[in-house]
Design a protein around this motif. Structure first.
Motif, PDB file in Angstrom:
ATOM      1  N   PRO A   1       1.259  -0.981   0.540  1.00 11.58           N
ATOM      2  CA  PRO A   1      -0.557   0.314  -0.164  1.00 11.58           C
ATOM      3  C   PRO A   1       0.712   1.154  -0.066  1.00 11.58           C
ATOM      4  CG  PRO A   1      -1.273  -1.255   2.090  1.00 11.58           C
ATOM      5  CD  PRO A   1      -0.102  -1.964   0.909  1.00 11.58           C
ATOM      6  N   LEU A   2       1.896   0.968   0.548  1.00 10.19           N
ATOM      7  CA  LEU A   2       3.580   2.249   0.498  1.00 10.19           C
ATOM      8  C   LEU A   2       3.666   2.395  -1.073  1.00 10.19           C
ATOM      9  CD1 LEU A   2       5.481   1.311   3.274  1.00 10.19           C
ATOM     10  CD2 LEU A   2       3.429   2.816   3.634  1.00 10.19           C
ATOM     11  N   ILE A   3       3.288   2.071  -2.297  1.00 13.46           N
ATOM     12  CA  ILE A   3       3.352   2.120  -3.439  1.00 13.46           C
ATOM     13  C   ILE A   3       2.456   2.878  -3.991  1.00 13.46           C
ATOM     14  CG2 ILE A   3       5.589   0.717  -3.635  1.00 13.46           C
ATOM     15  CD1 ILE A   3       3.356  -0.262  -5.724  1.00 13.46           C
ATOM     16  N   VAL A   4       1.149   2.315  -3.406  1.00 12.93           N
ATOM     17  CA  VAL A   4      -0.196   2.553  -3.836  1.00 12.93           C
ATOM     18  C   VAL A   4       0.021   4.270  -4.270  1.00 12.93           C
ATOM     19  CG1 VAL A   4      -2.425   2.577  -4.264  1.00 12.93           C
ATOM     20  CG2 VAL A   4      -1.341   0.615  -3.669  1.00 12.93           C
ATOM     21  N   VAL A   5      -0.030   5.202  -2.743  1.00 10.86           N
ATOM     22  CA  VAL A   5       0.318   6.538  -3.045  1.00 10.86           C
ATOM     23  C   VAL A   5       0.861   6.703  -4.284  1.00 10.86           C
ATOM     24  CG1 VAL A   5       1.263   6.483  -1.247  1.00 10.86           C
ATOM     25  CG2 VAL A   5      -0.997   8.322  -1.449  1.00 10.86           C
ATOM     26  N   GLU A   6       1.706   6.340  -4.109  1.00 12.54           N
ATOM     27  CA  GLU A   6       3.162   7.110  -4.723  1.00 12.54           C
ATOM     28  C   GLU A   6       2.321   6.786  -6.124  1.00 12.54           C
ATOM     29  OE1 GLU A   6       5.044   8.691  -3.866  1.00 12.54           O
ATOM     30  OE2 GLU A   6       5.561   8.424  -2.356  1.00 12.54           O
ATOM     31  N   ILE A   7       1.852   5.265  -7.339  1.00  9.07           N
ATOM     32  CA  ILE A   7       1.093   5.332  -7.860  1.00  9.07           C
ATOM     33  C   ILE A   7       0.519   6.341  -8.520  1.00  9.07           C
ATOM     34  CG2 ILE A   7       0.082   3.048  -9.368  1.00  9.07           C
ATOM     35  CD1 ILE A   7       1.741   2.016  -8.237  1.00  9.07           C
ATOM     36  N   GLU A   8      -0.411   6.672  -7.077  1.00  8.30           N
ATOM     37  CA  GLU A   8      -2.255   7.898  -7.675  1.00  8.30           C
ATOM     38  C   GLU A   8      -0.989   9.113  -7.857  1.00  8.30           C
ATOM     39  OE1 GLU A   8      -5.299   8.127  -8.192  1.00  8.30           O
ATOM     40  OE2 GLU A   8      -4.966   6.853  -6.686  1.00  8.30           O
ATOM     41  N   ASN A   9      -0.257   9.694  -7.649  1.00 11.18           N
ATOM     42  CA  ASN A   9       0.364  10.297  -7.459  1.00 11.18           C
ATOM     43  C   ASN A   9       0.907  10.497  -8.954  1.00 11.18           C
ATOM     44  OD1 ASN A   9       0.167  12.034  -4.814  1.00 11.18           O
ATOM     45  ND2 ASN A   9       1.999  11.304  -4.089  1.00 11.18           N
ATOM     46  N   ILE A  10       1.378   9.840  -9.252  1.00  5.77           N
ATOM     47  CA  ILE A  10       1.925   9.656 -10.776  1.00  5.77           C
ATOM     48  C   ILE A  10       1.164   9.370 -11.546  1.00  5.77           C
ATOM     49  CG2 ILE A  10       3.607   7.952 -12.764  1.00  5.77           C
ATOM     50  CD1 ILE A  10       4.853   6.772  -9.872  1.00  5.77           C
ATOM     51  N   LEU A  11      -0.241   8.869 -11.982  1.00  2.00           N
ATOM     52  CA  LEU A  11      -1.115   8.971 -12.440  1.00  2.00           C
ATOM     53  C   LEU A  11      -1.819  10.384 -12.600  1.00  2.00           C
ATOM     54  CD1 LEU A  11      -2.927   5.795 -11.788  1.00  2.00           C
ATOM     55  CD2 LEU A  11      -1.950   6.698 -13.591  1.00  2.00           C
ATOM     56  N   ARG A  12      -2.374  10.923 -11.510  1.00  3.19           N
ATOM     57  CA  ARG A  12      -2.579  12.585 -11.232  1.00  3.19           C
ATOM     58  C   ARG A  12      -4.284  12.067 -11.670  1.00  3.19           C
ATOM     59  NH1 ARG A  12       2.695  16.212 -12.114  1.00  3.19           N
ATOM     60  NH2 ARG A  12       3.628  15.942 -10.191  1.00  3.19           N
TER      61      ARG A  12
END
Length: 578
Positions: free
Chosen positions: A343-354
């Protein structure tokens, strides 16, 4: 959690409920690991005696000190390391039996997945992305087996969530009321205290705490010129809570010993070679055909995200993800810990997708849900779900035969069946079980099952070991239930005159040693010796690849040749030439 439930619209609630229900169902496959049974049996003893065992009362081969590894603490750590979780399994088995154990497994898997979902949502991930990642995690987690490690896989992400919350509160500042301090300080040490008495996986939790502490220290050093007195105070409080939490793990019957055993498993010893959980995912794919596609997809996502966000990702999260992803690549047992940290990478994926690719994510989620539902339907139809039978993996009927005839003498059994026999065959101690308390016994078991012929004082090694342990009863499968591998000792017992086959079914073989102890039973129940090889031949027709098929056809031909059936032997050997 409450705030996210309130924000979810009815469609999302229904999808989450359907997702959870499907994962619950596909997690109700039969029990295939024997370890759960020795946990139940030990839990029964703890419940009856209201104390923690300090010696092994279930095997006749164990000693206080491992003769091959006198420095090993395995004996003590295994006996005392699960005392808080084992009575839970005993009570579930007592009240609900095997169905209860399987349903509890499914419940724990769904509980872990729901906790990860709400953690991802709290970190800022969207609904569709969260469920897609949850599918990748859950598809692998459903194979986690039946052991107290459930609690480690639940407590590990919970510890990560608490660490994230505690450092956030420390940075935001804490009000000086006693209740606010208690809410901040107490949860993580209490969690670690309970965890240290339920399963040895608490070592990973302590490691995670140290990683977060190191990450905060590195962050402080890099930004020390910007730091104020309040920041130093917050960091000091965070370090103190981390220290108390790790110290809490020493409040257990094993104190420091579990850490010592965990470190020993990183070296070169018997367990690292013989226990499947200690091989790497790459080795598992190469040797067992266990390719773990969803795990490798998450590893790929982690590598890409950390590469793209290396400058902006939080240092503690970066260290934790890097360490546990690397650990999972080297040890199969560590894979679930890595998965529950993704789950710690999911927020980063969300930030990349924007906010981009919303339709693609929605379509992907629809496809995933369709696959899940179809797979559930197929598994329900073929009877692999809600299947509470043990007959395909454990010697259910052979145990009934032994209970009925009560042969005398020591019993030899394969390790994987030891726990089942401990629980279901009263009046007999077992040779070995999944605890693997004694290195020499583990090695002897492999020599026996492998039909090792190297002479010891003029006797084949496999029989020399049976003689040294005064074994009069042998209970084995002709072919391993898990991997359908032939046990060479079956061939040796066919040629040997000291043991007689007295029971056979599709899974199990029972032999008795000739002599005064069981001669009357041999006279009443002796079976044709060829039956053991025929049982093996019937099961060896199960294979997955052409390479495996050729190997088993060669073996079947050899077994027919051993029985003098030359025509059948030529038929199978001839197939290898086509």
């Amino acid at each position: 959690m409450k705030e996210f439930i309130q924000k979810m619209h009815i469609g999302q609630v229904l999808i989450l409920f359907l997702f959870s229900s499907v994962f619950f169902l596909i997690s109700t496959t039969p029990i295939v690991e024997g370890d759960i049974f020795w946990h139940i049996k030990t839990g029964e003893w703890i419940w009856a005696n209201l104390s923690i065992p300090d010696h092994d009362m279930f095997t006749y081969t164990s000693q206080k000190i491992d003769p091959m590894r006198p420095e090993s603490l395995q004996y003590t750590v295994v006996l005392k390391g699960y005392w808080l979780s084992q009575p839970i399994f005993y009570l579930i088995d007592r009240w609900l039996g095997v169905p209860g154990i399987i349903l509890f497994r499914a419940f724990m898997i769904v509980l872990i997945l729901l906790m990860l979902y709400f953690w991802m949502r709290r970190l800022g991930a969207g609904f569709n992305l969260s469920l897609l990642i949850l599918f990748l995690i859950g598809y692998e987690m459903r194979y986690m087996g039946d052991r107290p490690h459930y609690f480690s896989f639940l407590f590990f992400p919970l510890a990560a969530m608490l660490l994230e919350s505690i450092r956030g509160q420390c940075k935001a500042g804490i009000k000086g009321t006693p209740s606010s301090w208690l809410r901040l300080v107490a949860p993580l040490p209490v969690l670690m205290l309970a965890w240290a008495n339920m399963h040895g996986g608490f070592v990973t939790g302590a490691t995670l705490i140290c990683i977060y502490a190191a990450g905060e220290l590195i962050s402080f050093i890099l930004r020390r010129k910007e730091m104020q007195s309040g920041d130093v105070r917050s960091l000091s409080i965070f370090f103190l809570i981390c220290l108390i939490s790790v110290a809490a793990t020493f409040v257990s019957p094993n104190t420091y010993k579990t850490y010592t055993v965990a470190l020993s498993l990183t070296g070169d010893n018997v367990l690292t070679h013989l226990v499947i959980d200690h091989i790497s995912p790459i080795t598992a794919a190469r040797l067992l055909g266990d390719y773990k596609p969803t795990y490798w997809l998450l590893i790929f996502f982690t590598a890409v995200v950390l590469f793209l966000r290396i400058r902006t990702v939080d240092i503690s999260r970066l260290l934790a993800l890097s360490f546990f992803s690397a650990l999972s690549l080297s040890v199969l047992r560590s894979v679930p810990f890595y998965l529950t940290l993704t789950p710690l990478i999911v927020v980063e994926i969300e930030n990349i997708l924007r906010g981009r690719f919303k339709r693609l994510l929605a379509a992907s989620l629809f496809m995933v849900m369709t696959i899940l539902i179809l797979k559930t339907g197929i598994m329900l139809k073929d009877g692999s779900l809600l299947n509470f039978s043990l007959e395909d993996v454990f010697p259910v009927h052979a145990v009934e035969f032994i209970k009925h005839t009560r042969p005398k003498g020591n019993l030899f059994n394969p390790t994987d069946w030891g726990g089942y026999l401990m629980l279901n065959l009263s009046g007999y101690q077992v040779f070995d079980d999944g605890r693997r308390l004694m290195t020499d016994v583990v090695l002897a078991g492999h020599q026996i099952l492998g039909g090792m012929n190297t002479p010891i004082s003029g006797v084949p090694a496999w029989r020399a070991y049976l003689d040294s342990y005064k074994v009069d009863i042998i209970l084995i499968p002709s072919v391993s239930p898990a991997f359908i591998d032939f046990y060479p000792v079956v061939k040796e017992l066919y040629l040997d005159s000291h043991f007689v086959l007295v029971y056979s079914d599709k899974l199990s073989l029972v032999y008795l040693r000739r002599g005064e102890n069981n001669q009357d039973l041999i006279g009443r129940y002796a079976l044709p010796r060829e039956l053991s090889l025929m049982r093996a031949i019937n099961r060896l027709h199960i294979y997955k690849t052409e390479e495996e098929m050729k190997e088993k056809y060669r073996l079947i031909g050899d077994l027919y040749l051993l029985m003098g059936r030359h025509e059948a032997a030529e038929q199978y050997h001839g197939m290898l030439k086509k």
